[in-house]
Every structure is written in structure tokens, then in C-alpha cells.
Design a protein around this motif. Structure first.
Motif: not given
Length: 343
Positions: A163, A165, A169, A174-175, A178, A184-187, A189, A192
Motif C-alpha cells: 500500500r 500513503e 490530498e 483516487q480510484d 489505485r 491500496e492508496v490513501s491520501f 497522510a 509519504n
């Protein structure tokens, strides 16, 4: 404060990716006020702060709001550099990673990456940029793909992220991120981070060779030492900027500000393969270009701001540096909207 710089190889890889994608690189570099041949300048290190200007120019010219993400897919593998040799000649991927940490500056003065184990995953904290740049979406999404591509190349395609991070933002897409990154990727955070299976740290390198490893470490140490010698140039430029309007821009005055003897300063600049007169001339030229292209200051005011005593002296020096008169340069640079000296 020392100006942070990035290794020219970073710009070259992105340049090659832009060519593959069909981006108008001539228009981009014209906006930045440099020729495309600049990319292949020997021992090139670009101002780290220029990342902000560069990626804005790339987005504007390409018209692609996700250009960093898409260029990352086309980045060539980072090859032929001492950091690659350190990985390949180390016994395992993990050993290569630990060694490369000692020589991060070869990639960027801003790099301060770290890694640790968290359960079944290893985590790389990608602190490879200053505060402003590490929140820059295009930079982050391109850089992490370059890193993944490199890690795959040295692990026989065994490297796959668990994954990722990002500090930046994202309001949408977002998809798509990914899908491109394959994990999986989150924003938004705090840091990095790049997570991958900890088992990969023990992946053996088929090119491991103790004698070559010693040679590559010595070479890396020599390159870092060379960069440290160049630090004096940035320190001199900072003081030159402070002294220009006083008219007392001399080697003795700069040495006094640095708290060293003039002879010592002269020696350290020689070790950095330059001289005080060269550093002063280069700084004045960059400042003059910036003022001519991005301000409406009169020529007389620019003469004063760049530390020349007479307009005629400034005109002769600028014509020698650029092949153009200051007025000709201003018309050309402002006509193309150049972001002068961003690079």
C-alpha cells in the motif's frame, strides 16, 4: 541556508517519459527559460525548489491534470548510477536499501528516507522532498512509480507494493491512482510512505560481489565528498546576495562573513572546481536574467541590484554571458513567459 538541489538524472528520466508521451518538451523548457540540452549537462543538479515551477509548466503544456501519475508509468528504469550498483552488489535487497540510505544525497539534497518493519510489511518513509515539494501531487505520484520501477528491476520483478500513503490530498481520481499503482492508496497522510512485504528484504541479489561492493561504496563516498565541497558555492552565493547592494562584494568580505580566512575560501572554491570571480559572475547573470524576465524594473535599477557600478559595464557583461543585450533578452524572455532560473 544552503540551497537544496536534485540530481540531474531525475530530470532526465522525466524528460524521456515526456518524449514517450508526446508532451511538447520544447514548449516546457522554453517556459522555464532553458534549452532542452540542459537536461544532459554534465554533473547537473537542479534547484529543488524548481520542482514547483517545473510541474506547473508540465501540467499547463500537456493539459493533463494527472500528468505526474501518467508520466510515472513511462519512466525508464534508473540505471547506470552508483546507487544502482550498490543495490546489485549487495547480498540482499535489504542490505542494498540500508547502504543506499547512507548516500541519499546523490539523488537529492532533500532526501532523508528511512524504513522500518511493521508486522509483515516493511515501510519506506519517502522523505525525499522539502515541505512544499513533498505535498506536490505530480512529484509524489511520479516519484513513487520511479522508485517501484527501480525496485522491480533489481529484484527480478519481485517487488510489489502492499500500500502507499501520500501527504497530498485528491479531490477526485483516487480510484484511477489505485488502478495505476496496483495497490491500496490513501491520501492526506502525515507522511509519504511505501509499504511492501518484509520478506523482500531478504531477496538475494544474483550480482552480489563483495569486492565490487567495496569499490562501489568508495565511489559513492567520493561523490558525496565532492558534493560537500560544492556546498561552499551555495554559502558564497547566499552572502553575495546579501552584499550586492552594498557594493562590497569581495572575496575578503565574503570570507569575513563566513568566519574563515580569504586564503581558505579561495582554496575551498578551487577544490569545488570554481573561483570567487566565477561564482560572482554566475550569480549576477542568473539574477539579471530573473529580473529582466519577471519584473518591470528599469535597466538602471537592475544595474544597481546586480552590483555593477556602471550601465556600460553591465551591458558588456550581459552581452558576453548571453549573446544578447539586456533589452533583447527581456523581449525574448517575457514574450515566451519564461520562468527564468527555475531550473
Amino acid at each position: 541556508m544552503q540551497e537544496l538541489r536534485d540530481a540531474g538524472v531525475m530530470l532526465r528520466l522525466i524528460y524521456e517519459a515526456m518524449k514517450k508521451k508526446g508532451v511538447d518538451t520544447t514548449a516546457i523548457f522554453s517556459r522555464l527559460g532553458v534549452d532542452e540540452n540542459y537536461v544532459y549537462t554534465e554533473q547537473l543538479r537542479t534547484p529543488h525548489s524548481a520542482q514547483m515551477y517545473f510541474w506547473q509548466a508540465v501540467e499547463d503544456v500537456s493539459g493533463d491534470p494527472d500528468v505526474g501519475l501518467h508520466l510515472g508509468q513511462l519512466l525508464p528504469v534508473y540505471k547506470g548510477q552508483v546507487l544502482e550498483y550498490l543495490f546489485l552488489s549487495s547480498p540482499t535487497f535489504g542490505e542494498g536499501l540500508r547502504r543506499a540510505q547512507n548516500y541519499q544525497r546523490l539523488l537529492s539534497d532533500a532526501a532523508n528516507t528511512d524504513f522500518f518493519i511493521e508486522g509483515d510489511d516493511a515501510c519506506m518513509v519517502l522523505d525525499a522532498a522539502s515541505d512544499d515539494v513533498r505535498r506536490l501531487r505530480h512529484f509524489n505520484e511520479c516519484f513513487v512509480q520511479g522508485l517501484i520501477t527501480f525496485f522491480r528491476s533489481i529484484t527480478d520483478d519481485n517487488f510489489h507494493p502492499s500500500r502507499i500513503e501520500f501527504e497530498h490530498e485528491r479531490a477526485d481520481g483516487q480510484d484511477h491512482v489505485r488502478e495505476v499503482l496496483g495497490c491500496e492508496v490513501s491520501f492526506g497522510a502525515e507522511e509519504n510512505r511505501l509499504y511492501f512485504p518484509a520478506a523482500l528484504l531478504s531477496h538475494a541479489s544474483p550480482h552480489a560481489e563483495p569486492e565490487l561492493l567495496d569499490l562501489h561504496e568508495r565511489f559513492a563516498s567520493e561523490q558525496v565528498a565532492r558534493l560537500e565541497k560544492r556546498d561552499i558555492v551555495g554559502q558564497v552565493e547566499r552572502i553575495v546576495a546579501e552584499l550586492l547592494d552594498s557594493g562590497e562584494v569581495t572575496l575578503d568580505a565574503v570570507a569575513e562573513r563566513l568566519g574563515i580566512k580569504p586564503r581558505t575560501l579561495r582554496t575551498r572554491l578551487t577544490e569545488a572546481e570554481t573561483s570567487f570571480n566565477q561564482v560572482l559572475a554566475d550569480f549576477r547573470y542568473r539574477l539579471a536574467r530573473q529580473l529582466l524576465a519577471t519584473t518591470d524594473e528599469s535597466i538602471d535599477e537592475i544595474v544597481y541590484l546586480t552590483g555593477f557600478s556602471e550601465p556600460s559595464t553591465f551591458y558588456r557583461a550581459f552581452k558576453r554571458w548571453s549573446g544578447m543585450t539586456p533589452i533583447e533578452y527581456r523581449k525574448t524572455a517575457q514574450g515566451r513567459g519564461a520562468v527564468v532560473d527555475a531550473m
